[in-house]
Design a protein around this motif. Structure first.
Motif, PDB file in Angstrom:
ATOM      1  N   ALA A  54       0.852  -1.193   0.000  1.00  0.00           N
ATOM      2  CA  ALA A  54       0.000   0.000   0.000  1.00  0.00           C
ATOM      3  C   ALA A  54       0.891   1.248   0.000  1.00  0.00           C
ATOM      4  O   ALA A  54       1.947   1.264   0.636  1.00  0.00           O
ATOM      5  CB  ALA A  54      -0.908   0.012   1.226  1.00  0.00           C
ATOM      6  N   HIS A 111      -5.867   3.243   5.290  1.00  0.00           N
ATOM      7  CA  HIS A 111      -7.073   2.891   4.529  1.00  0.00           C
ATOM      8  C   HIS A 111      -7.063   1.404   4.161  1.00  0.00           C
ATOM      9  O   HIS A 111      -8.113   0.754   4.199  1.00  0.00           O
ATOM     10  CB  HIS A 111      -7.185   3.746   3.268  1.00  0.00           C
ATOM     11  CG  HIS A 111      -7.364   5.199   3.551  1.00  0.00           C
ATOM     12  ND1 HIS A 111      -8.552   5.728   4.004  1.00  0.00           N
ATOM     13  CD2 HIS A 111      -6.504   6.233   3.462  1.00  0.00           C
ATOM     14  CE1 HIS A 111      -8.420   7.021   4.176  1.00  0.00           C
ATOM     15  NE2 HIS A 111      -7.181   7.364   3.867  1.00  0.00           N
ATOM     16  N   ARG A 152      -1.760   5.522   2.111  1.00  0.00           N
ATOM     17  CA  ARG A 152      -2.963   4.686   2.032  1.00  0.00           C
ATOM     18  C   ARG A 152      -2.920   3.467   2.960  1.00  0.00           C
ATOM     19  O   ARG A 152      -3.844   2.664   2.962  1.00  0.00           O
ATOM     20  CB  ARG A 152      -3.171   4.194   0.589  1.00  0.00           C
ATOM     21  CG  ARG A 152      -3.291   5.277  -0.464  1.00  0.00           C
ATOM     22  CD  ARG A 152      -4.525   6.086  -0.374  1.00  0.00           C
ATOM     23  NE  ARG A 152      -5.693   5.243  -0.602  1.00  0.00           N
ATOM     24  CZ  ARG A 152      -6.938   5.642  -0.409  1.00  0.00           C
ATOM     25  NH1 ARG A 152      -7.176   6.855   0.019  1.00  0.00           N
ATOM     26  NH2 ARG A 152      -7.943   4.844  -0.609  1.00  0.00           N
TER      27      ARG A 152
END
Length: 185
Positions: A128, A135, A132
């Motif tokens: 990632a 998230h 992010r």
């Protein structure tokens, strides 16, 4: 070309999350079927506790070695091995009517899921984009909520309308789905 490559790289965390969520459907469903099938076969409360405890007892011992293996080799091999164990556990559950086999089904289901979970969770954090990561892990947690509900509900419907054998055999499809997603990564 660069923009399309970046788009594909952005999909990898989602594929990894989907892979782990599909695997968790099999684990959560197996935990449910193991409980009800052990009771149906006449297991005592102590035996039932041992069967369900084995889902996590062996994985606890294996988690650190699997994590180290994943750090050394990447996530693919540990995940593939974990999916093979989960698949074997579901097949064995679908093929046997003997209560003694439920202990092995429990070890295979728990160990298989744990191996994939450790390796893929590590990979999600690594692939990632830095902005992010939070998230990605939030999506993973949301996925676990969905699979934690889907596995037992699916297994319950199959047990109501068919049998524990069919529930286990259907749950065996989920490690296969995960394997296809692993191949796509």
């Amino acid at each position: 070309a660069r923009r399309s490559a970046e788009g594909l790289l952005a999909l990898i965390p989602l594929l990894l999350i989907a892979l782990l969520v599909a695997s968790h459907v099999a684990f959560a469903g197996a935990r449910f079927v193991l409980n009800l099938e052990a009771q149906r076969l006449g297991a005592s409360e102590f035996q039932l506790g041992c069967i369900l405890g084995l889902l996590m007892a062996v994985p606890v011992v294996m988690a650190v070695p699997v994590g180290r293996w994943s750090d050394r080799t990447g996530f693919v091999r540990p995940t593939a091995c974990g999916l093979a164990l989960a698949f074997a556990g579901a097949l064995l559950g679908g093929a046997s009517s003997e209560p003694g086999w439920l202990y092995l089904v429990s070890v295979l289901a728990g160990s298989g899921y744990m191996a994939g979970h450790v390796a893929v969770s590590n990979a999600v954090g690594r692939v990632a984009r830095p902005e992010r990561v939070t998230h990605a892990y939030a999506a993973l947690a949301t996925g676990f909520s969905v699979s934690g509900m889907t596995g037992p509900v699916l297994a319950g419907v199959l047990m109501d309308h068919a049998s524990a054998h069919w529930a286990f055999l259907t749950l065996a499809a989920f490690p296969c789905i995960s394997a296809l997603l692993l191949y796509a990564c």
